[in-house]
Design a protein around this motif. Structure first.
Motif, PDB file in Angstrom:
ATOM      1  N   ASN A  12       0.860  -0.995   0.020  1.00 28.52           N
ATOM      2  CA  ASN A  12      -0.050  -0.280  -0.047  1.00 28.52           C
ATOM      3  C   ASN A  12       1.040   1.800   0.080  1.00 28.52           C
ATOM      4  OD1 ASN A  12      -2.817   1.600   0.154  1.00 28.52           O
ATOM      5  ND2 ASN A  12      -1.926   0.926   2.172  1.00 28.52           N
ATOM      6  N   GLY A  13       1.988   1.281  -1.457  1.00 27.34           N
ATOM      7  CA  GLY A  13       2.939   2.350  -0.821  1.00 27.34           C
ATOM      8  C   GLY A  13       2.145   3.494  -1.401  1.00 27.34           C
ATOM      9  N   SER A  14       0.985   3.496  -2.065  1.00 29.46           N
ATOM     10  CA  SER A  14       0.738   4.547  -2.998  1.00 29.46           C
ATOM     11  C   SER A  14      -0.612   5.125  -2.023  1.00 29.46           C
ATOM     12  CB  SER A  14       0.414   4.590  -4.341  1.00 29.46           C
ATOM     13  OG  SER A  14       1.267   4.711  -5.206  1.00 29.46           O
ATOM     14  N   PHE A  15      -0.896   4.298  -1.177  1.00 29.96           N
ATOM     15  CA  PHE A  15      -2.480   4.735   0.396  1.00 29.96           C
ATOM     16  C   PHE A  15      -3.516   4.776  -0.960  1.00 29.96           C
ATOM     17  CE2 PHE A  15       1.627   6.912   0.896  1.00 29.96           C
ATOM     18  CZ  PHE A  15       2.073   6.306   2.252  1.00 29.96           C
ATOM     19  N   GLU A  16      -3.524   3.943  -1.634  1.00 31.35           N
ATOM     20  CA  GLU A  16      -5.235   3.473  -2.342  1.00 31.35           C
ATOM     21  C   GLU A  16      -6.003   2.622  -2.510  1.00 31.35           C
ATOM     22  OE1 GLU A  16      -5.678   5.389  -5.273  1.00 31.35           O
ATOM     23  OE2 GLU A  16      -3.593   6.376  -4.331  1.00 31.35           O
ATOM     24  N   VAL A  17      -5.420   1.868  -1.103  1.00 32.02           N
ATOM     25  CA  VAL A  17      -6.321   0.346  -0.289  1.00 32.02           C
ATOM     26  C   VAL A  17      -7.132   0.264  -0.015  1.00 32.02           C
ATOM     27  CG1 VAL A  17      -5.764  -1.715   0.657  1.00 32.02           C
ATOM     28  CG2 VAL A  17      -4.044  -0.796  -0.635  1.00 32.02           C
ATOM     29  N   ASP A  18      -7.379   1.844   1.172  1.00 33.20           N
ATOM     30  CA  ASP A  18      -8.525   2.297   1.719  1.00 33.20           C
ATOM     31  C   ASP A  18      -8.750   3.417   0.957  1.00 33.20           C
ATOM     32  OD1 ASP A  18      -7.553   0.605   3.852  1.00 33.20           O
ATOM     33  OD2 ASP A  18      -6.202   1.860   4.313  1.00 33.20           O
ATOM     34  N   LEU A  19     -10.039   3.241   0.546  1.00 33.76           N
ATOM     35  CA  LEU A  19     -10.931   4.043   0.192  1.00 33.76           C
ATOM     36  C   LEU A  19     -11.481   4.998   0.909  1.00 33.76           C
ATOM     37  CD1 LEU A  19     -12.548   2.657  -2.328  1.00 33.76           C
ATOM     38  CD2 LEU A  19     -10.236   3.648  -2.928  1.00 33.76           C
ATOM     39  N   VAL A  20     -11.356   6.302   0.527  1.00 31.36           N
ATOM     40  CA  VAL A  20     -11.944   8.026   1.271  1.00 31.36           C
ATOM     41  C   VAL A  20     -12.312   7.732   0.154  1.00 31.36           C
ATOM     42  CG1 VAL A  20      -9.409   7.748   2.501  1.00 31.36           C
ATOM     43  CG2 VAL A  20     -10.526   9.614   0.704  1.00 31.36           C
ATOM     44  N   PRO A  21     -13.585   8.995   1.180  1.00 33.81           N
ATOM     45  CA  PRO A  21     -14.433   9.851  -0.294  1.00 33.81           C
ATOM     46  C   PRO A  21     -14.009  10.916  -1.155  1.00 33.81           C
ATOM     47  CG  PRO A  21     -15.153  10.100   2.350  1.00 33.81           C
ATOM     48  CD  PRO A  21     -13.729   9.913   2.586  1.00 33.81           C
ATOM     49  N   SER A  22     -14.352  10.432  -2.181  1.00 26.90           N
ATOM     50  CA  SER A  22     -14.174  12.118  -3.316  1.00 26.90           C
ATOM     51  C   SER A  22     -14.063  13.379  -2.250  1.00 26.90           C
ATOM     52  CB  SER A  22     -15.331  11.619  -4.148  1.00 26.90           C
ATOM     53  OG  SER A  22     -14.771  12.725  -4.711  1.00 26.90           O
ATOM     54  N   ALA A  23     -13.341  14.085  -2.736  1.00 24.49           N
ATOM     55  CA  ALA A  23     -12.385  15.387  -2.275  1.00 24.49           C
ATOM     56  C   ALA A  23     -12.390  15.925  -0.263  1.00 24.49           C
ATOM     57  CB  ALA A  23     -13.780  16.487  -2.848  1.00 24.49           C
ATOM     58  N   ASP A  24     -12.250  14.591  -0.144  1.00 22.06           N
ATOM     59  CA  ASP A  24     -12.686  14.597   1.122  1.00 22.06           C
ATOM     60  C   ASP A  24     -11.331  13.771   1.699  1.00 22.06           C
ATOM     61  OD1 ASP A  24     -13.267  15.424   3.916  1.00 22.06           O
ATOM     62  OD2 ASP A  24     -15.061  14.414   4.233  1.00 22.06           O
ATOM     63  N   TYR A  25     -10.840  13.781   3.375  1.00 27.11           N
ATOM     64  CA  TYR A  25      -9.963  12.809   3.868  1.00 27.11           C
ATOM     65  C   TYR A  25     -10.790  11.944   4.326  1.00 27.11           C
ATOM     66  CZ  TYR A  25      -9.982  16.442   7.338  1.00 27.11           C
ATOM     67  OH  TYR A  25     -10.199  17.577   8.225  1.00 27.11           O
ATOM     68  N   THR A  26      -9.740  10.676   5.470  1.00 19.15           N
ATOM     69  CA  THR A  26      -9.952   9.863   5.901  1.00 19.15           C
ATOM     70  C   THR A  26      -8.873  10.365   7.110  1.00 19.15           C
ATOM     71  OG1 THR A  26     -11.594   8.867   5.256  1.00 19.15           O
ATOM     72  CG2 THR A  26     -10.914   7.975   7.650  1.00 19.15           C
ATOM     73  N   VAL A  27      -8.931  10.394   8.460  1.00 20.93           N
ATOM     74  CA  VAL A  27      -8.213  10.339   9.562  1.00 20.93           C
ATOM     75  C   VAL A  27      -8.070   9.022  10.241  1.00 20.93           C
ATOM     76  CG1 VAL A  27      -7.830  11.450  11.565  1.00 20.93           C
ATOM     77  CG2 VAL A  27      -8.576  12.646  10.228  1.00 20.93           C
ATOM     78  N   TYR A  28      -5.991   8.739  10.361  1.00 20.62           N
ATOM     79  CA  TYR A  28      -6.520   7.130  10.721  1.00 20.62           C
ATOM     80  C   TYR A  28      -5.130   7.767  12.277  1.00 20.62           C
ATOM     81  CZ  TYR A  28      -7.472   5.598   6.178  1.00 20.62           C
ATOM     82  OH  TYR A  28      -8.556   5.064   5.042  1.00 20.62           O
ATOM     83  N   PRO A  29      -6.415   7.416  13.373  1.00 23.05           N
ATOM     84  CA  PRO A  29      -5.083   7.592  14.701  1.00 23.05           C
ATOM     85  C   PRO A  29      -4.170   6.366  14.605  1.00 23.05           C
ATOM     86  CG  PRO A  29      -7.459   6.507  14.544  1.00 23.05           C
ATOM     87  CD  PRO A  29      -7.070   6.763  14.231  1.00 23.05           C
TER      88      PRO A  29
END
Length: 221
Positions: A12-29
């Motif tokens: 997962n070197g390009s961080f594509e596996v975990d899909l996030v919403p379009s035009a948004d971001y997801t926080v990973y604590p």
């Protein structure tokens, strides 16, 4: 024909596996859910950002694919924020190249040129700064050659930004065998010793022939 390049050893070197919403971001604590596939999150948090995201007049396109990682996270910008991955199956003594892209943008308010710190096997490899200061995220490639001393090495990327800088982009992380590895020094083996012995034997026979020829010459005289 060219030689095929070895497969990327990073998951997962390009961080594509975990899909996030379009035009948004997801926080990973660093603790709790969600978890970031292939990576361990340290510090406070990191965020995976969609390529269409924009904020405060700044555009944030990915370098590869549709997503990239922001080491400053969503709200918990901390110098301790990091991601790490233990890569196994390495050949001890072989030369590998770690390649990655650092993303940077600036609006002189929330975002400034970005810095990412890197460590391999717990040893710091230095700081890598992208000086770009445009209002569209720009990416700069960096690479590090290293020789593993173990079949498994831990690779880590840290947020190197000041607390008032809210973008530290990372994308397209790859690890491959180096294209032009440094050759190992040749250790002398037993063959040169045999060659020396053979030369010594030939030299002794030659001296014996010379001595015999001189003796015969004396007798004739």
């Amino acid at each position: 024909m060219g030689t095929a390049k070895a497969a990327n050893l990073i998951t997962n070197g390009s961080f594509e596996v975990d899909l996030v919403p379009s035009a948004d971001y997801t926080v990973y604590p660093s603790s709790g859910a969600p978890s970031l596939t292939g990576w361990t999150v340290g510090g406070v948090e990191v965020a995976v950002v969609n390529t269409l995201f924009n904020q405060a007049g700044v555009q944030f396109p990915a370098q590869d694919g549709d997503q990239w990682l922001d080491l400053t996270g969503g709200n918990g910008n901390s110098a301790t924020n990091n991601i790490s991955q233990a890569v196994s199956g390495l050949n001890v003594g072989s030369v590998y190249t770690l390649t990655f892209y650092v993303g940077s943008a600036s609006n002189n308010s929330l975002f400034f040129p970005s810095t990412v710190n890197v460590s391999l096997g717990g040893v710091s490899q230095g700081s890598f700064t992208n000086p770009s200061s445009t209002t569209t995220l720009q990416w700069q490639e960096f690479s590090i050659d290293f020789t593993p001393t173990s079949t498994s090495e831990n690779i880590a990327f840290f947020n190197g930004n000041a607390s008032n800088n809210f973008v530290s982009g990372l994308d397209n992380v790859t690890l491959d065998l180096a294209d032009n590895p440094v050759p190992s020094p040749t250790v002398p083996g037993p063959l040169p010793l045999l060659g020396v012995g053979a030369a010594f034997g030939l030299s002794r026979k030659l001296r014996q022939r010379i001595n015999t020829a001189q003796a015969n010459s004396n007798r004739i005289g």
